[in-house]
Write a protein that holds these residues in place. Structure first.
Motif: not given
Length: 404
Positions: A103-110, A125-126, A180-183
């Protein structure tokens, strides 16, 4: 608990005695209800002091048997549970968590917008296991009141403390919201360790709370530590307070009606445990012993060394968090579940490079210093932890007693 003489472990008894005087003054001022402090060195407890009240309304004394909400001091235990599975070869630190939580695939960043419409970009990236353990995942907390995303957490019921849902359901709600930030790019305190609890369950095939009891708490003899207060513990359960407008005490969680009296729907790996000073001391000694206690080994020595090394690119301040709670983040790094002292001069506090620590929302705290073979625990119930600088004051008092 058997106490040794301070002199036997290189501590000055007169200087160590200042801790009791300091604790008594906080209680006498009416600012804290009661507190317990423990200082141990070279495997022996040299100071254990309880003062004040665990429950002001009922006149219940604070004692070493008092059961308290340790909140985020749950996190190191949850991280330890995950690292036990790491030692079994179940995953690598740089593995994406999507291997187990798709379910954490294709996350978006605000990146901007308003509460109703948040602008996002794709995550580069994941999220990895290391990101979760170091709070560089891009996740946050709903109570931060600091941006659009934590507002979305509140709107969508991402609450691992009180949710009337399963752990998997709350994690699913979380995965549908932007980061809230890129991993890997910024240190942000977050629900990462709650996701770790869910990962422990998925990887092990056991409910998270069952795994923690069977693989960590029971082997360590932490008999008073759990996600709820038992019937036998109720007379020893502390009240929780906040500072009143006049500087006194306001009750925010009555031990007679607290949600901690019943098993929760969601067992929060980030902040759900209650414990006692004696129980938490056993965990501290396990870490000082590099993974073994009373002949029971939970982690290998090299894993403990990895866990307590700094995994950030610099300190927490360099990764975006200038302060945390009442303390500066300058000179403080973060490992796999603990903060790590890098430079006491930069942190402007007495300490030792390599010392590791954390605390809880009700002003509880602990730190472990392998170089000095020393551990200190502070337990009280005053929310939030930024109310008073008691952690920093106790740190100075404790280290001032080291004379050998």
């Amino acid at each position: 608990m058997i106490l040794t003489s301070p002199e036997a472990v290189g501590l000055c008894p007169q200087r160590l005695g200042r801790i009791a005087d300091w604790a008594e003054s906080w209680v006498a001022s009416g600012r804290l209800p009661g507190l317990t402090t423990l200082v141990a060195r070279r495997g022996q407890v040299a100071h254990l002091h309880s003062t004040g009240l665990a429950d002001v309304a009922r006149g219940t004394r604070m004692t070493p048997e008092t059961v308290l909400r340790i909140y985020s001091m749950t996190k190191p235990l949850t991280s330890l549970a995950l690292l036990m599975l790491y030692e079994e070869g179940r995953f690598q630190l740089d593995d994406a968590i999507t291997r187990f939580l798709p379910e954490f695939r294709d996350m978006r960043v605000a990146v901007g917008g308003a509460r109703g419409k948040v602008e996002t970009v794709p995550a580069i990236r994941d999220i990895t296991f290391r990101d979760l353990l170091t709070h560089t995942s891009g996740l946050t907390y709903g109570f931060m009141q600091a941006g659009l995303v934590d507002g979305l957490y509140r709107d969508h019921g991402v609450d691992f403390q009180t949710a009337e849902a399963s752990l998997a359901e709350v994690v699913g709600r979380l995965a549908a919201l932007p980061l809230i930030a890129q991993p890997g790019t910024a240190w942000n305190y977050s629900v990462s360790t709650d996701v770790i609890g869910h990962l422990v369950a998925v990887i092990s095939g056991q409910n998270f709370d069952a795994f923690l009891r069977e693989r960590v708490l029971r082997p360590l003899g932490m008999k008073e530590t759990d996600f709820h207060v038992t019937e036998a513990q109720r007379p020893h359960f502390a009240a929780n307070y906040a500072r009143s407008a006049e500087g006194g005490l306001t009750l925010i969680d009555d031990p007679a009606t607290s949600r901690f009296l019943t098993p929760p729907r969601v067992c929060s790996g980030g902040g759900g445990l209650v414990s006692t000073v004696g129980d938490y001391w056993r965990f501290c000694q396990l870490m000082l012993n590099r993974g073994v206690l009373d002949g029971t080994r939970l982690l290998g020595r090299k894993t403990v060394e990895l866990m307590t090394a700094n995994h950030l690119n610099g300190d927490m301040a360099a990764m975006g968090q200038a302060r945390w709670s009442e303390s500066t983040a300058e000179g403080i790094g973060f490992g796999l579940g603990f903060s790590v002292m890098l430079n006491p001069a930069r942190a402007q506090i007495t300490g030792t490079p390599g010392e590791f620590a954390w605390g809880g929302a009700a002003s509880t705290a602990f730190w472990i210093d392998p170089a000095e073979e020393m551990a200190v625990i502070l337990l009280t119930q005053m929310t939030p932890s930024s109310t008073y600088p008691i952690r920093r004051e106790l740190r100075v008092l404790s280290y001032a007693a080291v004379v050998d």
